[in-house]
Scaffold this motif. Sequence first.
Motif, PDB file in Angstrom:
ATOM      1  N   UNK A 752       0.853  -1.196   0.000  1.00  0.00           N
ATOM      2  CA  UNK A 752       0.000   0.000   0.000  1.00  0.00           C
ATOM      3  C   UNK A 752       0.880   1.233   0.000  1.00  0.00           C
ATOM      4  N   UNK A 753       0.623   2.123  -0.953  1.00  0.00           N
ATOM      5  CA  UNK A 753       1.434   3.338  -1.087  1.00  0.00           C
ATOM      6  C   UNK A 753       0.776   4.492  -0.334  1.00  0.00           C
ATOM      7  N   UNK A 754       1.612   5.403   0.166  1.00  0.00           N
ATOM      8  CA  UNK A 754       1.122   6.660   0.739  1.00  0.00           C
ATOM      9  C   UNK A 754       1.214   7.712  -0.355  1.00  0.00           C
ATOM     10  N   UNK A 755       0.072   8.237  -0.738  1.00  0.00           N
ATOM     11  CA  UNK A 755       0.006   9.157  -1.881  1.00  0.00           C
ATOM     12  C   UNK A 755      -0.432  10.537  -1.404  1.00  0.00           C
ATOM     13  N   UNK A 756       0.275  11.554  -1.901  1.00  0.00           N
ATOM     14  CA  UNK A 756      -0.092  12.934  -1.596  1.00  0.00           C
ATOM     15  C   UNK A 756      -0.679  13.548  -2.863  1.00  0.00           C
ATOM     16  N   UNK A 757      -1.888  14.084  -2.736  1.00  0.00           N
ATOM     17  CA  UNK A 757      -2.546  14.749  -3.860  1.00  0.00           C
ATOM     18  C   UNK A 757      -2.626  16.235  -3.564  1.00  0.00           C
ATOM     19  N   UNK A 783      -4.448   8.034   0.978  1.00  0.00           N
ATOM     20  CA  UNK A 783      -4.439   9.326   0.304  1.00  0.00           C
ATOM     21  C   UNK A 783      -4.431  10.473   1.319  1.00  0.00           C
ATOM     22  N   UNK A 784      -3.551  11.426   1.040  1.00  0.00           N
ATOM     23  CA  UNK A 784      -3.565  12.716   1.739  1.00  0.00           C
ATOM     24  C   UNK A 784      -3.879  13.789   0.707  1.00  0.00           C
ATOM     25  N   UNK A 789       1.934  22.302  -1.152  1.00  0.00           N
ATOM     26  CA  UNK A 789       3.014  21.580  -0.485  1.00  0.00           C
ATOM     27  C   UNK A 789       4.047  22.574   0.050  1.00  0.00           C
ATOM     28  N   UNK A 790       4.514  22.328   1.275  1.00  0.00           N
ATOM     29  CA  UNK A 790       5.626  23.140   1.800  1.00  0.00           C
ATOM     30  C   UNK A 790       6.915  22.721   1.106  1.00  0.00           C
TER      31      UNK A 790
END
Length: 881
Positions: A752-757, A783-784, A789-790
């Motif tokens: 399972x991947x951690x994805x930033x949208x 999903x985040x 994005x900083x």
Amino acid sequence: MTQFDMPTTYDPRAVEEKWYRYWEENKFFRAEVDNREPFSIVMPPPNVTGQLHMGHALDNTLQDILTRWRRMQGYNTLWLPGTDHAGIATQAKVEEQLAKEGKNKYDLGREKFLERVWAWKEQYGGRITHQLRRLGASCDWDRERFTMDEGCSEAVKEVFLRLYEQGLIYRDYYIVNWCPRCHTTISDIEVEHLDKPGQLYYIKYPTRDGSDAITVATTRPETMLGDVAVAVHPGDERYRHLVGKTLVLPLLGREMPVITDEYVDPSFGTGAVKITPAHDPNDFEVGRRHNLPQVRVINKDAVMNEEAGPYRGLDRWECRKRIIKDLKEQGYLVKIEDHNHAVGHCYRCNTVIEPMLSRQWFVRMKPLAEPAIQAVKEGRIRFVPERFTKIYLNWMENIRDWCISRQLWWGHRIPVWYCQECEEAIAAKEPPRKCTRCGSSRLEQDPDVLDTWFSSALWPFSTLGWPEKTPELGYYYPTSVLVTGRDIIFFWVARMIVSGLHFMREVPFREVFIHGLVLDALGRKMSKSLGNGVDPIDVIESHGADSLRFMLVTGNTPGNDLRFHFERLDGARNFANKIWNASRFALMNLQDYDPASAPGREAHTLAERWILSRYQACVQEVTRFLDSYELGEAARVLYEFIWDEFCDWYIELVKPRLYHGQDGRDRACAQDVLARVLRGTMELLHPFMPFITEEIWQRLPHQGRTIMQAPWPVYRPELRDEKAEAEMAVLMEIIRSIRHIRSEMNVPPGKTADVVLVVTDGDTRDLIQKWSGYIQGLARCRVQVKPQLDRVPPQAAHGVARGVEIYVPLAGLIDIDRELARLKKELEAVEKELKRVEGKLGNESFLAKAPAEVVEKERAKEAELAGKATAIRERLAMLEG
């Protein structure tokens, strides 16, 4: 049968045999006159000699699709089947049998020979109709007809007599196309003109006093033995001094005149043409204009006769060799040139035909063609595609009289008797007792039969009971559409239009749907001689009838030829398996489904609203394409909806609601939409793939005894939801992008991947947050969602979909060092290959000598490798960053 006993794999043979027997036993194909709007098709009758080939399979699949579709739309649908007696072909089959027994037809005599043919027909005539059943043809088999059955025979005699009495049938000497092998005349459109290498022979014809000569050019020197004149153009100054002079025919010494005629082309050959009225159709017309004798020198077996003098008894080809030898020795042969020209061949046996003077029966076509031309020009008959209108009109406007007599024993015998005393000809349905002119009882019937196409031309009305005024004739005629191949427009289509207008005072069909031929993978016509034919029954045995039908219709456009590829056939079988597996999943999850307690539309999630909307779009498009005879496009729409949207997206989206719904209402809602869309989709697909759709439909909640009688799905615009479609399109593109990244970066499927949208648009952000479960489930990720994005996550793969930036941090998902090593090795190989291609393209010698397509192929390879190298470098930079 219940949904619980559905086999794990699809077995076409068991399903097809079961359902066809069920349909036929229950008379679901049967048509009876009532007050509904009729839809009728007559099947182009296949020959009783034949067996199913790919052309039949395509033609009948198209007819069956239209028939099943209209039946479901509520029309009173008749698809009337039948077979053709196929005079030449069938007689040849029986003569082959006799030859194996050391006999011929004359040993038996006409009556006994015909008994043998009828016995052969009974034994083999039903073969092709049994094979059509295997294909799934939903014909009304109770109404099956044969072109020589009692009713059709009555119609043939009635038509002959009426045309004869109206002066539209006559008997005369005329040049006909004679097949020396089939031993019969064949019509102009049964002659195939094939370009062949040959020679042009220049022969000197001296004047009687020997003071001058004319040189003529011919491709058929053996026919010179029947020459009766030499013609020149009236305006040709070269020969003005010879017009009216007498020439001597070389080798035979026959005297003949020099005449003038506008027919002669001064620019061809020497501008002088030998005239052979008994062996050339153009010379025949010239001979009639100038009252020239007709000297026939070739017999019906293509052997020279007594008029050929010393060449009597020679085969025509041997005679040609001898004549050339003799002309050369006697100083008459001026020269020989190579010359390619079109040579007429019999379409049945491929023998070179012999134009020959013969007494035959003809139909006077000009007066009959006029109404048939007007019917098409006025739009009472429409050709699909429209371009065939021009082809039809061009042929009809230049039509010649139709030679309808054939020198065969099998067929409709010409209903004319000749008095042996006074030679009176008497046309009658039944044998007359005595001559109407002199009273003699010595009468003999014409030995010839009618051209097979004579009875086929009456097919749309003779099969419905004409000349009787039957209820079926009044109700189903004119038929709705004729489906046929482009190769028989002249043989059959035109003649049916002529006959229908003349005898019924109405067109025989409203539309003519023309399809092309089925070619092999190389674009060649399938034939025994090439050994490239594919037996449809073998395909049905290995892949199933539904797969064959779907393969034949997909990619098929009206009027265009279709190439047969086994890869496409495998693709159609895979499609059937995909439908089976998806339906099995659905049915396993519908065991407790109760349509009566399903919640309303208010319970639908985005996935339900989307699939219902896409299903409605599918209904609208499939119906629209069927209406315009774009059956291949209709099949494409169904394929894309079922495979992509229903199976690959909706079923995956709905699984959580089926398995883990928060309450029973969630599951019931998902079940209801799943069942309704699956059932409706099977109904849309049924005309194309009748067997598998019946099997699945019967297992679903339904009303009625068969899917064949289910109402055709009707487009409901209130269920179109463009907002749902647009929203799902955003989510689907994001899912595809994440899946692409996972694939490119070799992320194991189980991780399972951690994805930033990163989503700057507020509405899109709300959409993603609301339905993030779809993304997480189908892209296997957490999903985040962020407005910005900083800083960019380290070692993260990046993508963009619909303005949404996607970051997939790879730490923990893959072995970074191992992936770096793999990518560096891959880049090294790509750069090495790129350098080789660049070197090749930098070589002036290669560029100068290699064919353009080879150079272009190398340039394409260079661009592909350069792009691949850039992509790998970007991935390396990202991982190393």
